[in-house]
Design an enzyme around this catalytic site. Structure first.
Site, PDB file in Angstrom:
ATOM      1  N   SER A  27       0.853  -1.196   0.000  1.00  0.00           N
ATOM      2  CA  SER A  27       0.000   0.000   0.000  1.00  0.00           C
ATOM      3  C   SER A  27       0.889   1.246   0.000  1.00  0.00           C
ATOM      4  O   SER A  27       1.772   1.357  -0.846  1.00  0.00           O
ATOM      5  CB  SER A  27      -0.945  -0.039   1.200  1.00  0.00           C
ATOM      6  OG  SER A  27      -1.932   0.956   1.114  1.00  0.00           O
TER       7      SER A  27
ATOM      8  N   ASP B 115      -9.033  -6.145  -5.028  1.00  0.00           N
ATOM      9  CA  ASP B 115      -8.584  -4.857  -4.486  1.00  0.00           C
ATOM     10  C   ASP B 115      -9.150  -3.733  -5.353  1.00  0.00           C
ATOM     11  O   ASP B 115      -8.830  -3.620  -6.534  1.00  0.00           O
ATOM     12  CB  ASP B 115      -7.056  -4.813  -4.482  1.00  0.00           C
ATOM     13  CG  ASP B 115      -6.485  -3.607  -3.736  1.00  0.00           C
ATOM     14  OD1 ASP B 115      -7.240  -2.638  -3.493  1.00  0.00           O
ATOM     15  OD2 ASP B 115      -5.288  -3.639  -3.399  1.00  0.00           O
TER      16      ASP B 115
ATOM     17  N   HIS C 131      -8.123  -4.983  -0.508  1.00  0.00           N
ATOM     18  CA  HIS C 131      -6.844  -4.324  -0.280  1.00  0.00           C
ATOM     19  C   HIS C 131      -6.144  -4.831   0.976  1.00  0.00           C
ATOM     20  O   HIS C 131      -4.915  -4.868   1.032  1.00  0.00           O
ATOM     21  CB  HIS C 131      -7.055  -2.814  -0.174  1.00  0.00           C
ATOM     22  CG  HIS C 131      -5.787  -2.037  -0.072  1.00  0.00           C
ATOM     23  ND1 HIS C 131      -4.823  -2.047  -1.060  1.00  0.00           N
ATOM     24  CD2 HIS C 131      -5.303  -1.232   0.923  1.00  0.00           C
ATOM     25  CE1 HIS C 131      -3.800  -1.280  -0.696  1.00  0.00           C
ATOM     26  NE2 HIS C 131      -4.067  -0.789   0.499  1.00  0.00           N
TER      27      HIS C 131
END
Length: 378
Positions: free
Chosen positions: A161, A322, A355
């Site tokens: 991320s 995601d 995610h």
């Protein structure tokens, strides 16, 4: 000569929940990527394993937006970390072989200098006067930590991320400092959807009267942070996982009246975050993610930027569900690295957790990471 001071005590610049966190004081000015200077920095980090005699077994992890540096259990802090299944003896990031460091992001509020830190010129928190943060600044602070620890080269760098953006920025700025790069659920730049979600989150925080133009007093804009976090959590997981976990079920009698299970879950987790994370730090890190574009390191051309990384071995991992960092972005990044000449492994995982999958989907993520790091096991 500028100096650095290493201490075993947590930084006084912000809340540091982990007893294993250590602090580095960088006693020299730090210039920001987009302008602005701080007279000194505090950088917090944790480490596991032992640095070998050749000093060539170090792995650096960059954390995500809301994570501290406590990746896993340690001698100093036996509490489970946010990536417990990934790091430790015999695990994919094997601390019997690797010396692993996780640096807390510059701009955060878990020990590294950020908007909640005290400005020595005023004796008050920097607040909205903190220089505009960039992902490149987070990378630069990590580089300063390594230099202070006497590390001139890494065996590998890992980030997911925001951490993946930070790792990519680090690699683009100083590719000579690492051999391998692992990018998980990240991208060369954010998608329009991700920018839209984070923009709305920031607007929600600023709309809270308690934000007071960023010059709030504790506890700050808790309601705004709580609502922004609810929106964030709803994007971190996939619709199919929400349906599997909660469906249309009502919450228990101990929860608020007439509340669904998913509402109760969001309320509980958002309230914890809102009371423990500084609002200005949240806004700064969120905006830094939106500003990032790896192509800036190649005069606006991504392939030109990635050409710097042709000598690396890379692992890129994407997740089908995601929505914040779509798998298409991971594939594009892997393809760009291949065109640059890097040795690239790509893994597109069919995880239902969206995610956040890298945090919890051990059966899918652990084997991929284990195989990648097993190459140097001999």
């Amino acid at each position: 000569m500028p100096s650095t001071v290493l201490a075993n005590q947590p930084s006084a610049d912000g809340p540091v929940p982990s007893r294993g966190t250590r602090s580095l004081s960088l006693e020299k000015p730090f210039s920001f990527y987009r302008g602005g200077v701080l007279p000194r920095l505090e950088i917090s980090y944790e480490s596991w394993g032992t640095l070998n005699a050749a000093r060539d077994n170090a792995v650096l992890i960059f954390s995500g937006l809301s994570a501290n540096a406590h990746v896993a259990t340690s001698v100093c802090d036996p509490q489970p970390g946010w990536w417990e299944y990934m790091l430790g003896p015999g695990k994919p990031l094997d601390t019997n072989r690797h010396y692993v460091i996780c640096v807390n992001s510059l701009g955060s509020c878990y020990g590294s200098t950020g908007p909640a830190s005290i400005d020595p010129a005023t004796g008050r928190p920097y607040g909205p006067d903190f220089p505009r943060l960039s992902v490149e600044d987070i990378a630069a602070a990590g580089r300063e930590l390594l230099r202070a620890l006497g590390l001139r080269r890494l065996s590998a760098m890992v980030g997911a991320s925001l951490g993946g953006m930070s790792a990519l920025a680090f690699a683009l700025q100083t590719p000579e400092m690492l051999d391998r790069l692992v990018l998980i659920s990240s991208a060369a730049h954010p998608s329009a959807h991700a920018i839209a979600m984070r923009s709305l989150q920031r607007e929600i925080v600023r709309a809270d009267p308690a934000w007071a133009d960023g010059r709030y007093t504790a506890p700050g804009p808790v309601d705004g942070m709580r609502l922004a976090r609810k929106l964030g959590i709803s994007c971190y997981r996939s619709p199919e996982e929400w349906e599997q976990r909660f469906g249309h079920r009502r919450a228990s009698a101990h929860s608020a009246a007439d509340q669904f299970e998913v509402e109760s879950y969001l309320a509980h987790n958002a309230s914890k975050f809102a009371l423990g994370f500084d609002a200005n730090a949240y806004l700064a890190l969120s905006r830094a993610m939106d500003d990032f574009d790896a192509a800036d390191h190649g005069d606006g051309e991504l392939d030109a930027a990635l050409a710097r990384l042709g000598g690396l071995e890379a692992l890129v991992i994407g997740v089908r569900t995601d929505t914040l960092f779509p798998e298409s972005q991971q594939r594009a990044l892997a393809d760009g690295l291949r065109r640059a000449g890097a040795r690239v492994r790509y893994a597109g995982l069919d995880s239902p957790q969206g995610h956040d999958a890298f945090l919890i989907d051990e059966p899918r993520f652990a084997p991929v990471m284990r195989d990648f790091f097993a190459a140097d096991a001999g």
